[in-house]
Design a protein around this motif. Sequence first.
Motif, PDB file in Angstrom:
ATOM      1  N   ASP A  38      36.596  43.410  34.074  1.00 29.09           N
ATOM      2  CA  ASP A  38      35.151  43.415  34.327  1.00 29.09           C
ATOM      3  C   ASP A  38      34.633  44.799  34.680  1.00 29.09           C
ATOM      4  O   ASP A  38      33.659  45.292  34.123  1.00 29.09           O
ATOM      5  N   GLY A  39      35.269  45.434  35.664  1.00 28.70           N
ATOM      6  CA  GLY A  39      34.872  46.769  36.061  1.00 28.70           C
ATOM      7  C   GLY A  39      35.622  47.812  35.255  1.00 28.70           C
ATOM      8  O   GLY A  39      36.560  47.508  34.530  1.00 28.70           O
ATOM      9  N   ASP A  40      35.191  49.040  35.360  1.00 25.89           N
ATOM     10  CA  ASP A  40      35.866  50.110  34.628  1.00 25.89           C
ATOM     11  C   ASP A  40      37.266  50.317  35.185  1.00 25.89           C
ATOM     12  O   ASP A  40      37.468  50.383  36.397  1.00 25.89           O
ATOM     13  N   ILE A  41      38.228  50.423  34.297  1.00 23.35           N
ATOM     14  CA  ILE A  41      39.577  50.781  34.697  1.00 23.35           C
ATOM     15  C   ILE A  41      40.035  51.921  33.805  1.00 23.35           C
ATOM     16  O   ILE A  41      39.936  51.848  32.570  1.00 23.35           O
ATOM     17  N   LEU A 221      47.728  43.987  36.371  1.00 23.39           N
ATOM     18  CA  LEU A 221      47.831  43.306  37.656  1.00 23.39           C
ATOM     19  C   LEU A 221      47.422  44.255  38.778  1.00 23.39           C
ATOM     20  O   LEU A 221      47.693  45.461  38.720  1.00 23.39           O
ATOM     21  N   ALA A 222      46.778  43.693  39.802  1.00 20.92           N
ATOM     22  CA  ALA A 222      46.291  44.523  40.913  1.00 20.92           C
ATOM     23  C   ALA A 222      46.559  43.840  42.246  1.00 20.92           C
ATOM     24  O   ALA A 222      46.632  42.609  42.341  1.00 20.92           O
ATOM     25  N   SER A 223      46.678  44.647  43.279  1.00 20.71           N
ATOM     26  CA  SER A 223      46.910  44.120  44.621  1.00 20.71           C
ATOM     27  C   SER A 223      45.627  43.550  45.217  1.00 20.71           C
ATOM     28  O   SER A 223      44.518  43.836  44.753  1.00 20.71           O
ATOM     29  N   GLU A 224      45.788  42.767  46.262  1.00 16.98           N
ATOM     30  CA  GLU A 224      44.629  42.210  46.969  1.00 16.98           C
ATOM     31  C   GLU A 224      43.755  43.306  47.572  1.00 16.98           C
ATOM     32  O   GLU A 224      42.560  43.101  47.792  1.00 16.98           O
ATOM     33  N   ASP A 225      44.346  44.477  47.810  1.00 16.86           N
ATOM     34  CA  ASP A 225      43.589  45.572  48.416  1.00 16.86           C
ATOM     35  C   ASP A 225      42.582  46.211  47.476  1.00 16.86           C
ATOM     36  O   ASP A 225      41.583  46.783  47.925  1.00 16.86           O
ATOM     37  N   VAL A 226      42.834  46.133  46.161  1.00 13.93           N
ATOM     38  CA  VAL A 226      41.952  46.836  45.211  1.00 13.93           C
ATOM     39  C   VAL A 226      41.344  45.921  44.152  1.00 13.93           C
ATOM     40  O   VAL A 226      40.533  46.375  43.350  1.00 13.93           O
ATOM     41  N   VAL A 227      41.727  44.651  44.124  1.00 12.72           N
ATOM     42  CA  VAL A 227      41.266  43.780  43.046  1.00 12.72           C
ATOM     43  C   VAL A 227      39.740  43.750  42.950  1.00 12.72           C
ATOM     44  O   VAL A 227      39.159  43.690  41.850  1.00 12.72           O
ATOM     45  N   GLY A 228      39.063  43.824  44.091  1.00 10.38           N
ATOM     46  CA  GLY A 228      37.604  43.787  44.093  1.00 10.38           C
ATOM     47  C   GLY A 228      36.950  44.966  43.402  1.00 10.38           C
ATOM     48  O   GLY A 228      35.774  44.901  43.033  1.00 10.38           O
ATOM     49  N   GLU A 229      37.692  46.045  43.193  1.00  8.92           N
ATOM     50  CA  GLU A 229      37.158  47.206  42.487  1.00  8.92           C
ATOM     51  C   GLU A 229      37.063  46.956  40.983  1.00  8.92           C
ATOM     52  O   GLU A 229      36.344  47.670  40.284  1.00  8.92           O
ATOM     53  N   TYR A 230      37.778  45.932  40.525  1.00 10.60           N
ATOM     54  CA  TYR A 230      37.873  45.725  39.082  1.00 10.60           C
ATOM     55  C   TYR A 230      37.262  44.409  38.599  1.00 10.60           C
ATOM     56  O   TYR A 230      36.850  44.302  37.439  1.00 10.60           O
ATOM     57  N   THR A 231      37.208  43.409  39.446  1.00  8.41           N
ATOM     58  CA  THR A 231      36.688  42.121  38.994  1.00  8.41           C
ATOM     59  C   THR A 231      36.311  41.253  40.186  1.00  8.41           C
ATOM     60  O   THR A 231      36.862  41.406  41.282  1.00  8.41           O
ATOM     61  N   ASP A 232      35.377  40.333  39.953  1.00 13.67           N
ATOM     62  CA  ASP A 232      35.040  39.321  40.948  1.00 13.67           C
ATOM     63  C   ASP A 232      35.896  38.078  40.778  1.00 13.67           C
ATOM     64  O   ASP A 232      35.940  37.216  41.658  1.00 13.67           O
ATOM     65  N   ASP A 233      36.573  37.960  39.620  1.00  8.32           N
ATOM     66  CA  ASP A 233      37.461  36.827  39.383  1.00  8.32           C
ATOM     67  C   ASP A 233      38.727  36.993  40.218  1.00  8.32           C
ATOM     68  O   ASP A 233      39.295  38.085  40.291  1.00  8.32           O
ATOM     69  N   ARG A 234      39.162  35.925  40.830  1.00  9.35           N
ATOM     70  CA  ARG A 234      40.378  35.974  41.642  1.00  9.35           C
ATOM     71  C   ARG A 234      41.440  35.092  40.985  1.00  9.35           C
ATOM     72  O   ARG A 234      41.582  33.917  41.295  1.00  9.35           O
ATOM     73  N   LEU A 235      42.171  35.704  40.061  1.00  7.48           N
ATOM     74  CA  LEU A 235      43.215  35.005  39.310  1.00  7.48           C
ATOM     75  C   LEU A 235      44.547  35.404  39.927  1.00  7.48           C
ATOM     76  O   LEU A 235      45.171  36.390  39.551  1.00  7.48           O
ATOM     77  N   ARG A 236      44.999  34.613  40.876  1.00  7.84           N
ATOM     78  CA  ARG A 236      46.126  34.986  41.723  1.00  7.84           C
ATOM     79  C   ARG A 236      47.460  34.552  41.138  1.00  7.84           C
ATOM     80  O   ARG A 236      47.590  33.449  40.600  1.00  7.84           O
ATOM     81  N   VAL A 237      48.437  35.433  41.241  1.00 13.08           N
ATOM     82  CA  VAL A 237      49.819  35.056  40.933  1.00 13.08           C
ATOM     83  C   VAL A 237      50.331  34.323  42.171  1.00 13.08           C
ATOM     84  O   VAL A 237      50.741  34.939  43.158  1.00 13.08           O
ATOM     85  N   ALA A 238      50.292  33.012  42.120  1.00 13.05           N
ATOM     86  CA  ALA A 238      50.570  32.212  43.311  1.00 13.05           C
ATOM     87  C   ALA A 238      52.057  32.123  43.626  1.00 13.05           C
ATOM     88  O   ALA A 238      52.446  32.015  44.793  1.00 13.05           O
ATOM     89  N   GLY A 239      52.891  32.141  42.594  1.00 11.89           N
ATOM     90  CA  GLY A 239      54.327  32.035  42.831  1.00 11.89           C
ATOM     91  C   GLY A 239      55.122  32.458  41.619  1.00 11.89           C
ATOM     92  O   GLY A 239      54.679  32.277  40.481  1.00 11.89           O
ATOM     93  N   VAL A 240      56.293  33.029  41.872  1.00 13.43           N
ATOM     94  CA  VAL A 240      57.187  33.467  40.801  1.00 13.43           C
ATOM     95  C   VAL A 240      58.588  32.976  41.110  1.00 13.43           C
ATOM     96  O   VAL A 240      59.047  33.057  42.256  1.00 13.43           O
TER      97      VAL A 240
END
Length: 391
Positions: A38-41, A221-240
């Motif tokens: 969504d945001g510039d990367i 993939l982005a950390s919780e600390d910076v994800v908001g800089e790139y998108t409002d969508d929160r598509l979390r890797v819940a488990g591996v």
Amino acid sequence: MRDVYLIGAGQTAFGAFPQRSYRDLFAKAYQHARKRVDGDIETKDIDEAVVGSLGVGGRQLGLSGPAVTEHVGLQNIPCTRVENACAAGGFAVRQAVQAIRSGMADVVLAGGFEVMSDLSSEMTKYWLGVSGETEWERLTGTTFSGVYAQMASAYLDTYDATVEDLSRVAVKNHKNGAKNPKAHLDFECSLEDAVGAPEVANPLNLYHCCPTSDGAAVALLASEDVVGEYTDDRLRVAGVGAASDHVGLAERDSYVGLAATETAAQTAYERSGVGPDDLDFAEIHDCFAIAELLAYEDLDFCERGEAAKLLREGITEPDGDLPVNTSGGLKSKGHPIGATGTGQMVEVFDQFTGQAGDRQLDSPRYGLTHNVGGSGGATVVHVFENEGVKR
């Protein structure tokens, strides 16, 4: 540990592109993934890259990771190539998740690529065969279709399932793949066609086997600390979850299940707090039709011996309770080895962001991906949550 989010994913079409460079395919997938954030990367935002590839045909076996990342301007970051046979792409995603959770990186590229159609059929069989048990399978003349045929024979002998049930896998996945503009085999087939196709390795026929494909796919993939800089969508890797097992069939206790998948799935479920009954869709590794049936049971979608029932009752259809392989799966979408696992991430991204077109499901919250190496020597399972969907 920090949460990890999928912020973008893209791929080339999967198909036969013998004149295309693997660097060119990777670059196209990378640009597609970047455009879908969504945001510039920028390239400078990416801290690390992990790339999956079998290296079919011997392409840059030593440095194929840096060979593709430097091609897109990522030559000044750490890049690791992952080779885990057909699960290389899925394990690349796992490594990217680990890098972010550890705090070593904030934004990581997980990619995969393969070019397979520019070799003779004999050479292709050789390169595929190195992912199996070398001494007792490949060097004695066994192909991967032969290995999975042994599993299929054992399954059909053990449980209430038939060759027609194997063909139902092909019919379902071709129907889904016909709606996917990126699919290699983008056409529907009838049950009659799938049952009556030429035999490859009894009881498997042509429609029970995925194609050998070319292509590339990239997940960002982005950390919780910076994800908001790139998108409002929160598509979390819940488990591996990941696991390995005996590479050769002869060393295993059972031919009617993959122990590595079972272990990987249970780990992913425990770490995510999400169970199979919570899932809204799954992308699973259907290199052969029998592999999808085994996965239903290994992933705990049903009891042992009941996989055929899920197909017969339409449970894994797009309008069923648990849609499986809405992308078309390996059977229809294609199987460019290193790109297969990362390609599954593209379907997750499409479904969660409402970009799946005619394949779109109704507001999915939880999804699962399942990527297998060889005939079950290595498996990785990811569970994803769309935090924007509440129930």
